[in-house]
Design an enzyme around this catalytic site. Structure first.
Site, short mmCIF file in Angstrom:
data_model
loop_
_atom_site.label_atom_id
_atom_site.label_comp_id
_atom_site.label_asym_id
_atom_site.label_seq_id
_atom_site.Cartn_x
_atom_site.Cartn_y
_atom_site.Cartn_z
N ASP A 1 2.96 138.60 49.46
CA ASP A 1 3.05 138.81 48.02
C ASP A 1 1.63 138.94 47.47
O ASP A 1 0.67 138.46 48.09
CB ASP A 1 3.78 137.67 47.33
CG ASP A 1 4.00 137.94 45.83
OD1 ASP A 1 4.74 138.89 45.52
OD2 ASP A 1 3.42 137.24 45.00
N SER A 2 1.52 139.55 46.30
CA SER A 2 0.22 139.67 45.67
C SER A 2 -0.32 138.32 45.23
O SER A 2 -1.53 138.17 45.03
CB SER A 2 0.30 140.60 44.46
OG SER A 2 1.23 140.10 43.51
N GLY B 1 0.84 144.44 39.44
CA GLY B 1 1.78 145.14 38.57
C GLY B 1 1.22 146.27 37.75
O GLY B 1 1.93 147.22 37.43
N CYS C 1 7.47 141.07 47.32
CA CYS C 1 6.80 141.49 46.10
C CYS C 1 7.47 142.80 45.67
O CYS C 1 7.49 143.76 46.44
CB CYS C 1 5.31 141.71 46.36
SG CYS C 1 4.37 142.45 45.01
N GLU D 1 1.46 132.51 36.84
CA GLU D 1 0.29 132.28 37.69
C GLU D 1 -0.65 131.23 37.10
O GLU D 1 -1.34 130.52 37.83
CB GLU D 1 -0.47 133.59 37.91
CG GLU D 1 0.30 134.63 38.71
CD GLU D 1 -0.02 134.60 40.19
OE1 GLU D 1 -1.18 134.36 40.54
OE2 GLU D 1 0.91 134.82 40.99
N CYS E 1 11.06 140.72 39.76
CA CYS E 1 9.73 140.24 40.16
C CYS E 1 9.92 138.83 40.70
O CYS E 1 10.64 138.02 40.09
CB CYS E 1 8.77 140.22 38.97
SG CYS E 1 7.16 139.48 39.35
N THR E 2 9.29 138.53 41.81
CA THR E 2 9.53 137.25 42.46
C THR E 2 8.89 136.08 41.73
O THR E 2 9.15 134.92 42.06
CB THR E 2 9.04 137.28 43.93
OG1 THR E 2 7.68 137.72 43.96
CG2 THR E 2 9.90 138.22 44.75
N HIS E 3 8.05 136.37 40.73
CA HIS E 3 7.52 135.30 39.88
C HIS E 3 8.54 134.81 38.86
O HIS E 3 8.48 133.66 38.40
CB HIS E 3 6.28 135.79 39.11
CG HIS E 3 5.05 135.96 39.92
ND1 HIS E 3 4.89 136.99 40.81
CD2 HIS E 3 3.90 135.22 39.97
CE1 HIS E 3 3.69 136.89 41.38
NE2 HIS E 3 3.08 135.84 40.88
#
Length: 277
Positions: A13-14, A46, A76, A161, A195-197
């Site tokens: 992932d980023s 993104g 991601c 984040e 989005c995985t966040h």
């Protein structure tokens, strides 16, 4: 390519978002070894161009291959949308024909028809994922009768984040984007967290989501898809090492990643810093 006796499943992932996918892998498939790589030094992806996301993702995949991973999951959505197809079709045949790279969009799309009743689906994602139209295109291939509306939520990843997902600012940006997408198509009955966040914002999202709308998070579905993939590909499954171990790599501060990773996974995380190029 460096050969190692360990053969973990690579998870890329980023930043931290892919940990929500890894968490489901560990719940459903705990017997395998995993190697997580977060490109935190160059996050977020993104807003970056297709070319840059592809190059960064290709470098990360190559790094995971060099670390012994025969199978890499792009956990991601932006990388899956902008880089997966090129890596699968162009790069793997040239430098790693026996290895495989999978994404998170296709597994999500495959089940969406069974969830939506109105056949109006919304996708919440980064600017890159939404502009790529990857969800809309994949859904149209399988379910042409479904109407797809995308909503770019550029502030949601920075909120997660920076550990601001519970702040009043998060309320503002969550409500803003939910109101916008539902005003654009009031018939939406299913929202994909593309989005995985975003699972870290689930409580906030549900607070502002009208009753009767299903919020679909990818993690469990992607884990089920991986389990199914391994059952259908014993030649790959037999290559994977099974000691139940997990390692974490980051391109930024190992201490910072360890702290954030512990919050995401609810157990202690010790990361190592690595340079990818």
């Amino acid at each position: 390519m460096q050969i190692k006796s360990e053969a973990p499943i690579g998870v890329f992932d980023s930043g931290y978002g892919g940990l929500t996918i890894l968490r489901e892998f560990l719940n459903l498939l705990p017997q395998y070894d995993y190697l997580y790589l977060g490109d935190n030094a160059r996050a977020p992806y993104g807003t970056r161009s297709f070319e840059v996301v592809y190059e960064f993702t290709r470098q990360a995949v190559q790094t995971l291959f060099e670390q012994g991973c025969p199978l890499v999951i792009l956990a991601c959505n932006t990388a899956s949308a902008k880089a997966l197809r090129t890596i699968q079709q162009h790069d793997l045949p040239r430098f790693a024909p026996e290895n495989r790279v999978l994404g998170v969009i296709r597994p999500t799309v495959e089940v969406i028809n069974s969830i939506s009743r109105t056949k109006h689906v919304g996708v919440l994602g980064t600017a890159g994922t939404i502009s790529s139209q990857s969800y809309a295109l994949e859904i149209k291939k399988l379910f042409p009768d479904i109407t797809v509306t995308g909503e770019a939520c550029p502030m949601w990843v920075p909120l997660v984040e920076n550990n601001e997902s519970h702040s009043p600012g998060a309320d503002y940006f969550v409500k803003k984007h939910l109101d916008h997408i539902l005003s654009f198509d009031p018939q939406i009955d299913t929202l994909i967290l593309g989005c995985t966040h975003y699972p870290l914002l689930t409580d906030k999202i549900r607070r502002y989501l009208p009753e009767g709308i299903t919020l679909f998070s990818q993690g469990r579905r992607v884990a089920e898809s991986l389990k199914d993939y391994l059952s259908r590909h014993p030649e790959m499954e037999s290559r994977l090492s099974k000691q139940g171990s997990v390692r974490f790599l980051t391109t930024e501060s190992a201490a910072k990643f360890s702290e954030a990773g512990t919050l995401f996974l609810n157990h202690p995380v010790e990361a190592e810093q690595i340079a990818i190029r």
